[in-house]
Scaffold this motif. Sequence first.
Motif, PDB file in Angstrom:
ATOM      1  N   THR A  38      -6.977  21.844   0.668  1.00 25.85           N
ATOM      2  CA  THR A  38      -7.430  20.068   0.483  1.00 25.85           C
ATOM      3  C   THR A  38      -5.843  19.335   0.261  1.00 25.85           C
ATOM      4  O   THR A  38      -5.851  19.805  -0.754  1.00 25.85           O
ATOM      5  CB  THR A  38      -8.425  20.044  -0.460  1.00 25.85           C
ATOM      6  N   PHE A  39      -6.246  17.836   0.135  1.00 33.44           N
ATOM      7  CA  PHE A  39      -4.930  17.015   0.043  1.00 33.44           C
ATOM      8  C   PHE A  39      -6.235  15.766  -0.341  1.00 33.44           C
ATOM      9  O   PHE A  39      -6.825  16.182  -0.448  1.00 33.44           O
ATOM     10  CB  PHE A  39      -4.468  16.492   1.238  1.00 33.44           C
ATOM     11  N   GLY A  40      -4.994  15.250  -1.622  1.00 31.47           N
ATOM     12  CA  GLY A  40      -5.663  13.770  -2.175  1.00 31.47           C
ATOM     13  C   GLY A  40      -5.620  13.535  -1.677  1.00 31.47           C
ATOM     14  O   GLY A  40      -4.809  12.947  -0.281  1.00 31.47           O
ATOM     15  N   GLN A  41      -6.152  12.240  -1.833  1.00 31.87           N
ATOM     16  CA  GLN A  41      -6.844  10.474  -0.515  1.00 31.87           C
ATOM     17  C   GLN A  41      -4.942  10.065  -0.603  1.00 31.87           C
ATOM     18  O   GLN A  41      -5.431   9.171   0.489  1.00 31.87           O
ATOM     19  CB  GLN A  41      -7.217   9.623  -1.320  1.00 31.87           C
ATOM     20  N   GLY A  42      -4.652  10.119  -1.417  1.00 34.24           N
ATOM     21  CA  GLY A  42      -2.559   9.490  -1.724  1.00 34.24           C
ATOM     22  C   GLY A  42      -2.598   8.810  -2.604  1.00 34.24           C
ATOM     23  O   GLY A  42      -3.485   7.988  -2.907  1.00 34.24           O
ATOM     24  N   THR A  43      -1.256   8.187  -2.980  1.00 33.46           N
ATOM     25  CA  THR A  43      -1.118   6.916  -3.603  1.00 33.46           C
ATOM     26  C   THR A  43      -0.107   6.678  -2.716  1.00 33.46           C
ATOM     27  O   THR A  43       1.466   6.900  -2.615  1.00 33.46           O
ATOM     28  CB  THR A  43      -1.053   7.816  -5.155  1.00 33.46           C
ATOM     29  N   LYS A  44      -0.012   4.769  -2.745  1.00 33.57           N
ATOM     30  CA  LYS A  44       0.859   3.778  -2.370  1.00 33.57           C
ATOM     31  C   LYS A  44       1.873   3.723  -3.118  1.00 33.57           C
ATOM     32  O   LYS A  44       1.540   2.831  -4.350  1.00 33.57           O
ATOM     33  CB  LYS A  44       0.348   3.122  -1.618  1.00 33.57           C
ATOM     34  N   LEU A  45       3.114   3.821  -3.243  1.00 28.56           N
ATOM     35  CA  LEU A  45       4.192   2.735  -4.163  1.00 28.56           C
ATOM     36  C   LEU A  45       4.421   2.111  -3.215  1.00 28.56           C
ATOM     37  O   LEU A  45       5.600   2.251  -2.748  1.00 28.56           O
ATOM     38  CB  LEU A  45       5.212   4.661  -4.393  1.00 28.56           C
ATOM     39  N   GLU A  46       4.244   1.077  -4.107  1.00 25.73           N
ATOM     40  CA  GLU A  46       5.234  -0.401  -3.146  1.00 25.73           C
ATOM     41  C   GLU A  46       6.320  -0.874  -4.350  1.00 25.73           C
ATOM     42  O   GLU A  46       6.334  -0.933  -5.836  1.00 25.73           O
ATOM     43  CB  GLU A  46       3.983  -0.969  -2.632  1.00 25.73           C
ATOM     44  N   ILE A  47       7.262  -1.537  -3.497  1.00 25.82           N
ATOM     45  CA  ILE A  47       8.246  -2.553  -4.291  1.00 25.82           C
ATOM     46  C   ILE A  47       7.164  -3.470  -5.057  1.00 25.82           C
ATOM     47  O   ILE A  47       6.492  -4.775  -4.377  1.00 25.82           O
ATOM     48  CB  ILE A  47       8.712  -3.311  -3.714  1.00 25.82           C
ATOM     49  N   LYS A  48       7.884  -3.806  -6.123  1.00 19.51           N
ATOM     50  CA  LYS A  48       7.044  -5.173  -6.849  1.00 19.51           C
ATOM     51  C   LYS A  48       7.415  -5.899  -6.683  1.00 19.51           C
ATOM     52  O   LYS A  48       8.794  -5.810  -7.144  1.00 19.51           O
ATOM     53  CB  LYS A  48       6.364  -5.005  -8.224  1.00 19.51           C
TER      54      LYS A  48
END
Lengths: 119, 108
Positions: free
Chosen positions: B98-108
């Motif tokens: 199984t996978f996690g739902q994800g974390t989006k890493l975005e530029i601040k």
Amino acid sequence: QLQLQESGPGLVKPSETLSLTCALSGGSITSTETYWGWLRQPPGKGLEWIGSIDYRGRTYDNPSLKSRVTVSADTSKNQFSLNLNSVTAADTAVYYCSRVTASGWFEDWGQGLLVTVSS
Amino acid sequence: EIVLTQSPGTLSLSPGARATLSCRASQTVRNANLAWYQQKPGQAPRLLIFGASNRATGIPDRFSVSGSGSDFTLTISRLEPEDFAVYYCQQYGSSPVTFGQGTKLEIK
């Protein structure tokens, strides 16, 4: 270097069977201790493992798909395939094929193929 | 099946900052059988780390993982512009994987 390429129709009608093929280059589908798998990713959502086949031809699938999955391999063509029957709109996703290690992580990936289920 | 919960859902940071992404499992991940992937828009996921702490080929050492049992953390020590993407954890200690739902890493 191993490359995987998915192919198949981009549009499937509801209740029909989705059929995809993954062709390998730069590697053999009969490599020992290697599995070959299918995953999918609905638009804007996360990843789901669908099923796999190992180098001896044994298959494994995700129980959440309620036995709709068939994974098979054609060693003469160095490719493996996915059949997903009785599709609905919920099966709309980008489908990926992958080389899976014997331990269970997904080492190499195809570029993905968007399949839409719609009449 | 094991449910993986990733947090935060979105992380906004500047290049050069340190990123800490969490992956929590609903039960113990056997033998720390956890992998991490990076996915950029329009691309397939790319394997970053497997076996909880082993970097895949070509992955720089600014990526590291810590944790055990049911709590794992991916740390990117000093963010480069190419690191901004979505990150997924995956457990392969129990079937089905199984996978996690994800974390989006975005530029601040």
